[in-house]
Design an enzyme around this catalytic site. Structure first.
Site, short mmCIF file in Angstrom:
data_model
loop_
_atom_site.label_atom_id
_atom_site.label_comp_id
_atom_site.label_asym_id
_atom_site.label_seq_id
_atom_site.Cartn_x
_atom_site.Cartn_y
_atom_site.Cartn_z
N HIS A 93 35.51 24.09 21.72
CA HIS A 93 34.57 23.13 21.12
C HIS A 93 34.78 21.75 21.75
O HIS A 93 35.91 21.37 22.07
CB HIS A 93 34.78 23.07 19.60
CG HIS A 93 33.68 22.35 18.91
ND1 HIS A 93 33.61 20.98 18.86
CD2 HIS A 93 32.57 22.82 18.28
CE1 HIS A 93 32.51 20.63 18.21
NE2 HIS A 93 31.86 21.73 17.85
N GLU A 165 26.24 23.31 23.39
CA GLU A 165 26.32 22.20 22.44
C GLU A 165 26.38 20.87 23.20
O GLU A 165 27.48 20.41 23.55
CB GLU A 165 27.57 22.34 21.57
CG GLU A 165 27.58 23.55 20.68
CD GLU A 165 28.32 23.29 19.36
OE1 GLU A 165 27.80 23.66 18.32
OE2 GLU A 165 29.43 22.70 19.39
P1 13P Z 1 26.41 19.37 14.00
O1 13P Z 1 25.51 20.49 13.55
O2 13P Z 1 26.96 18.57 12.86
O3 13P Z 1 25.76 18.51 15.05
O4 13P Z 1 27.67 20.03 14.69
C1 13P Z 1 27.45 20.93 15.71
C2 13P Z 1 28.75 21.52 16.07
O5 13P Z 1 29.61 20.85 16.59
C3 13P Z 1 28.96 22.93 15.72
O6 13P Z 1 30.06 23.45 16.36
#
Ligand code: 13P
Length: 256
Positions: A93, A165
């Site tokens: 992550h 992401e």
């Molecule tokens: P948000 O949905 O709060 O933007 O977070 C995304 C995330 O980091 C999921 O791993």
């Protein structure tokens, strides 16, 4: 292919708060045709595991260590997580890459560690605002992805889920910006193409590509208009059971 909707609760809740949230999930999510995964803090696993076991949900972790057993103080292996029934783990992550300085090489070891333990890695990739503004998002994500799945055999890559992401679109990002479904399509198609280059068309088609970055019950329909979205990884909105349930319902309702 089955979709994958995962809740990343991050470090937001105590054990009891997690338990109450997960109980609300199970009341609202009675059926789904996709994999729904809850990733709480390690300290809440023993509390939520029995509740999840009796439901349609799956249990996931937010990270694992790549070795299975041994002198690795403070670390948690896939083998230990399986004791709680964990079937998934978020890996690489951006918050871990940023705060814990996790490198692509370490993330690659963790992806392989997951596969060895029989845990599905949800491998996160995504560029920061600097790379996006500099027109380098595609090369950034390609470099990250290739390094993180290096050495993963063709017969195993379908066991890896890839979550795109973009850091600049996370709900907690300073100066966050909305992503468009066109931008999601472009990156998800590009990720599919990289997989095709490394493996082959058929193998690439079997890998789930998730989108994560401020996914909520208001924007989920727009996000699902994008191509090659086989799931979503949800942060902030997953802390509200009703919002998370609405996201799952929207995902279930979409045409495959
Ligand atoms: P948000 O949905 O709060 O933007 O977070 C995304 C995330 O980091 C999921 O791993």
């Amino acid at each position: 292919m089955k979709g994958l909707v995962a809740a990343n609760l991050k470090m937001n809740l105590t054990g009891q708060q997690t338990l109450s949230l997960v109980k609300n999930y199970t009341k609202l999510i009675k059926k789904t045709r996709n994999d729904v995964v809850v990733c709480p803090s390690y300290t809440a696993l023993h509390l939520v595991a029995p509740v999840i076991k009796k439901s349609k949900l799956h249990l996931g972790a937010q990270d694992i260590f790549y070795e299975q057993k041994g002198a690795f103080t403070g670390e948690i292996s896939g083998a230990l997580l399986k004791e709680f029934g964990c079937k998934f783990s978020i890996i690489g992550h951006s918050e871990r890459r940023n705060y814990l300085k996790e490198s692509d090489e370490l993330v690659n070891l963790k992806v392989k560690g997951c596969l060895k333990a029989g845990i599905t890695p949800i491998l996160c990739v995504g560029e920061d605002a600097y790379s996006r503004d500099g027109g380098e998002s595609f090369s950034f994500v390609e470099k990250q992805l290739r390094a993180c799945i290096a050495g993963v055999e063709k017969k195993n890559i379908h066991k890896v889920a890839i979550a795109y992401e973009p850091i600049w679109a996370l709900s907690t990002s300073a100066n966050r910006r909305d992503i468009t479904s066109r931008e999601i399509t472009q990156m998800h198609n590009y990720i599919r193409k990289i997989l095709k280059d490394i493996y082959d068309v058929r193998t690439a088609a079997g890998v789930r590509i998730l989108y994560g970055g401020s996914v909520n019950d208001q924007n989920i329909d727009e996000i699902l208009k994008a191509e090659n979205v086989n799931g979503v990884l949800v942060g902030a909105a997953s802390l509200d059971a009703k919002k998370f349930a609405r996201i799952i319902a929207a995902f279930d309702a979409r045409k495959q």
